[in-house]
Scaffold this motif. Sequence first.
Motif, PDB file in Angstrom:
ATOM      1  N   PRO A  57       0.807  -1.229   0.000  1.00 26.72           N
ATOM      2  CA  PRO A  57       0.000   0.000   0.000  1.00 26.72           C
ATOM      3  C   PRO A  57       0.836   1.273   0.000  1.00 26.72           C
ATOM      4  CG  PRO A  57      -0.787  -1.551   1.659  1.00 26.72           C
ATOM      5  CD  PRO A  57       0.521  -2.069   1.174  1.00 26.72           C
ATOM      6  N   SER A  58       2.074   1.190   0.533  1.00 28.21           N
ATOM      7  CA  SER A  58       2.942   2.360   0.611  1.00 28.21           C
ATOM      8  C   SER A  58       4.252   2.080  -0.115  1.00 28.21           C
ATOM      9  CB  SER A  58       3.240   2.715   2.075  1.00 28.21           C
ATOM     10  OG  SER A  58       2.069   3.132   2.738  1.00 28.21           O
ATOM     11  N   PRO A  59       5.001   3.121  -0.465  1.00 25.54           N
ATOM     12  CA  PRO A  59       6.317   2.902  -1.084  1.00 25.54           C
ATOM     13  C   PRO A  59       7.211   2.067  -0.174  1.00 25.54           C
ATOM     14  CG  PRO A  59       5.654   5.202  -1.242  1.00 25.54           C
ATOM     15  CD  PRO A  59       4.681   4.550  -0.330  1.00 25.54           C
ATOM     16  N   CYS A  60       8.143   1.330  -0.770  1.00 26.30           N
ATOM     17  CA  CYS A  60       9.031   0.489   0.018  1.00 26.30           C
ATOM     18  C   CYS A  60      10.420   0.489  -0.599  1.00 26.30           C
ATOM     19  CB  CYS A  60       8.498  -0.939   0.131  1.00 26.30           C
ATOM     20  SG  CYS A  60       8.337  -1.807  -1.443  1.00 26.30           S
ATOM     21  N   GLN A  77       3.349   2.994   6.736  1.00 29.86           N
ATOM     22  CA  GLN A  77       1.915   2.997   6.515  1.00 29.86           C
ATOM     23  C   GLN A  77       1.453   4.401   6.173  1.00 29.86           C
ATOM     24  OE1 GLN A  77      -0.202   0.315   6.441  1.00 29.86           O
ATOM     25  NE2 GLN A  77      -1.698   1.790   5.685  1.00 29.86           N
ATOM     26  N   GLY A  78       1.063   4.614   4.934  1.00 30.30           N
ATOM     27  CA  GLY A  78       0.467   5.885   4.548  1.00 30.30           C
ATOM     28  C   GLY A  78       1.392   7.074   4.651  1.00 30.30           C
ATOM     29  N   GLY A  79       2.710   6.839   4.537  1.00 31.32           N
ATOM     30  CA  GLY A  79       3.655   7.943   4.595  1.00 31.32           C
ATOM     31  C   GLY A  79       3.964   8.430   5.990  1.00 31.32           C
ATOM     32  N   ASP A  80       3.695   7.596   7.038  1.00 29.19           N
ATOM     33  CA  ASP A  80       3.924   8.050   8.408  1.00 29.19           C
ATOM     34  C   ASP A  80       5.396   7.953   8.837  1.00 29.19           C
ATOM     35  OD1 ASP A  80       4.286   5.327   8.818  1.00 29.19           O
ATOM     36  OD2 ASP A  80       2.594   5.082  10.196  1.00 29.19           O
ATOM     37  N   LYS A 570      -5.429  21.460  -1.029  1.00 27.42           N
ATOM     38  CA  LYS A 570      -5.710  20.077  -1.406  1.00 27.42           C
ATOM     39  C   LYS A 570      -4.980  19.163  -0.421  1.00 27.42           C
ATOM     40  CE  LYS A 570      -6.168  18.962  -5.779  1.00 27.42           C
ATOM     41  NZ  LYS A 570      -7.635  18.960  -6.004  1.00 27.42           N
ATOM     42  N   VAL A 571      -5.737  18.327   0.281  1.00 28.70           N
ATOM     43  CA  VAL A 571      -5.200  17.429   1.297  1.00 28.70           C
ATOM     44  C   VAL A 571      -5.417  15.984   0.840  1.00 28.70           C
ATOM     45  CG1 VAL A 571      -5.338  16.670   3.703  1.00 28.70           C
ATOM     46  CG2 VAL A 571      -5.684  19.092   3.133  1.00 28.70           C
ATOM     47  N   TYR A 572      -4.378  15.162   1.012  1.00 27.04           N
ATOM     48  CA  TYR A 572      -4.438  13.761   0.591  1.00 27.04           C
ATOM     49  C   TYR A 572      -4.290  12.862   1.818  1.00 27.04           C
ATOM     50  CZ  TYR A 572      -4.224  15.823  -3.958  1.00 27.04           C
ATOM     51  OH  TYR A 572      -4.518  16.581  -5.067  1.00 27.04           O
ATOM     52  N   GLY A 573      -5.333  12.076   2.074  1.00 33.19           N
ATOM     53  CA  GLY A 573      -5.417  11.307   3.302  1.00 33.19           C
ATOM     54  C   GLY A 573      -4.469  10.137   3.397  1.00 33.19           C
ATOM     55  N   ASP A 574      -3.884   9.689   2.278  1.00 32.27           N
ATOM     56  CA  ASP A 574      -2.975   8.542   2.295  1.00 32.27           C
ATOM     57  C   ASP A 574      -1.538   8.954   1.995  1.00 32.27           C
ATOM     58  OD1 ASP A 574      -3.467   9.275  -0.311  1.00 32.27           O
ATOM     59  OD2 ASP A 574      -3.826   7.245  -1.056  1.00 32.27           O
ATOM     60  N   GLU A 575      -1.205  10.214   2.282  1.00 28.79           N
ATOM     61  CA  GLU A 575       0.141  10.707   2.015  1.00 28.79           C
ATOM     62  C   GLU A 575       0.768  11.285   3.280  1.00 28.79           C
ATOM     63  OE1 GLU A 575       1.781  10.221  -0.625  1.00 28.79           O
ATOM     64  OE2 GLU A 575       0.484  10.248  -2.389  1.00 28.79           O
ATOM     65  N   ARG A 581       2.283   8.801  -4.246  1.00 29.15           N
ATOM     66  CA  ARG A 581       1.420   7.997  -5.113  1.00 29.15           C
ATOM     67  C   ARG A 581       1.089   8.761  -6.385  1.00 29.15           C
ATOM     68  NH1 ARG A 581       0.883   6.805  -0.058  1.00 29.15           N
ATOM     69  NH2 ARG A 581       0.381   4.692   0.636  1.00 29.15           N
ATOM     70  N   ARG A 582       1.225   8.049  -7.509  1.00 26.69           N
ATOM     71  CA  ARG A 582       1.046   8.708  -8.806  1.00 26.69           C
ATOM     72  C   ARG A 582      -0.354   9.315  -8.967  1.00 26.69           C
ATOM     73  NH1 ARG A 582       2.769   5.028 -11.885  1.00 26.69           N
ATOM     74  NH2 ARG A 582       4.847   5.857 -12.257  1.00 26.69           N
ATOM     75  N   PRO A 583      -1.438   8.629  -8.609  1.00 25.48           N
ATOM     76  CA  PRO A 583      -2.757   9.270  -8.776  1.00 25.48           C
ATOM     77  C   PRO A 583      -2.859  10.599  -8.031  1.00 25.48           C
ATOM     78  CG  PRO A 583      -3.009   6.923  -8.380  1.00 25.48           C
ATOM     79  CD  PRO A 583      -1.570   7.231  -8.141  1.00 25.48           C
TER      80      PRO A 583
END
Length: 603
Positions: A57-60, A77-80, A570-575, A581-583
């Motif tokens: 789900p996240s970069p590795c 997890q989610g850029g944390d 613009k806020v991204y909840g999974d970053e 993330r490309r999208p």
Amino acid sequence: MPPDPQRAVRQLLQLPLWTAFDIDGEGRVLAGSDEPGSMQLVELAPDGSRTQLTDLPSPCSGRYVPGRRLVVVQHDQGGDEKHQLSLLDLGEPLGRPATPDDLTPLVADPAHMNPLLDVTATAVVYSTNRRNEVDMDVVVRDLATGDESVVYDEGGYVVGSHVSHDLTRVATTRLTLLPNSTAVSVSGPDGTRDVTDVGEHAWHESLGFTDDDTGVVLASNHDRDHCALVQVTDGAWTTLVEDGDHDVAGWLSPDGRSIAAATRVDGVDKLGIHEADGRLRCRVDVPEDGVVGVVWAADGGRLVVVTSRPTDPGSLHCVDAATGEAMLLVDAREALPADLRDVLSSPRVLRCPTPDGEQVPCFVYPPHPDADPALAGASVVVVHGGPESTAPRSFGPMTQAMCAAGLTVLVPNVRGSTGFGKRWYSLDDVELRLDSVADLAALHAWLPTLGLDQERSVLWGGSYGGYMVLAGLTMQPGLWAAGVDVVGISSLVTFLENTSDYRRAVREREYGTLADHRDFLVAASPITHLDAMRAPLFVIHGANDPRVPLSEAEQIKAALDVKGIECVLKVYGDEGHGLARRPNRLDAYTSALTWVVRQVARD
């Protein structure tokens, strides 16, 4: 015909970016590619075939376990940025990319940071802040038994570690409380001893142990302005590779017998292979108009070199360490659409004069010659993060997208930037912070000499660069047409109060402490000067950012709404700290570029 700007930005942001993490004994390369949507592990076989190893789900990132078909995977997890370590067994192929359920947990402690530092045939070395949330201890974990031993717990923020060849000692690089300074120590059976002076204002980076384990090889600017490669043995310093006018970066081979050294000149790297005593063995046959990263094979016979240039998103080369001959493994330019490949912008290297007699290095990227005439003379000044960082001459998809749209892009290395010597990167420390902001005004005054319109110039930056955007808009009202702030700091005070515990001391050494410099921090905060701000603002932030909390964006947005000044958030909840993330990048940066063009286009 010029490329369509919106199509160009989408194409550029969808280009796969490549990096390299490791090489195994059979010549397989553990690489990283974000083609799946975020950075995932890919294995490059000697026959040229590619296998995607992970779909997390996240970069590795990862490293091979020497001698085994096993990979240590680092993921959060989610850029944390609370990195965890897991094992991926390649001995029994899955036939598909591994998901989290396919990984075997190795260091599972999601409440803390556990970044990977080194891997041996029998153990992994990682750092962790689990002891007190702040200091990073270095831990060796036995892969067979799971037993752990703490080999360094002297405090500080650990940024690197290397194990000696006899597996008895660990060299650790940690940040000190002086601006942009580090210290190196060696820990072993007899305890921990300092290799460098913890009280010296200098940058030291351990590259590893000499082949006989009697000394440590460093990149260091000890007693000099520019970094050189040195060997320290029993307190004696020996210079191996130096260039009096430029910084030298280095990568020591795992056997300690070869050094890859890059001389960094105005944002590009000149790479050579040197003997252990510093003598030049050969030049490396890779392009010299960009920046490089190096990964050595365990036997020191070859290395993978990643090259990124303004016209190359990041190609991978396998290099013979004896001759410097290179074989192309991944040609990133192949993914460039034909209508973009030959029109990507290459910069001029210029110096911008400042009122106090300094010269700011600046890369100026010209627009596409047939772009929209409504944008002729308009510009964007892109400020890098850090502040103790640099803007190299490497591939930047948004830089190229802006040029394709018709904008001139200026990428400065304002005072405080690394890569230009200790004197230059020290010119923004603590109370000198606003001298760096003043460099923005000097760049604005310089625009007419480049044929650019001062009334149609935009500031763009991320992290510390985002702070610089906000500082420019609030402290230099009337100069800038607009600003794009990506994960930036709006108040140095609230930033330091709310950032992660482990980062506070690290950041205070550069900006000043809440205890001793609060009045200055208030004066240097953009939000203090918000009443003067008139230009519109576009803000991008990740909800999980552990470095610059989302509250920094929210408070500037709320304040500007009250003032009636246009502010898009613009806020991204999974970053986290930036967009991985490309999208999300497609959504945020396509919108931001459209917004910038609207601000500066002539009617």
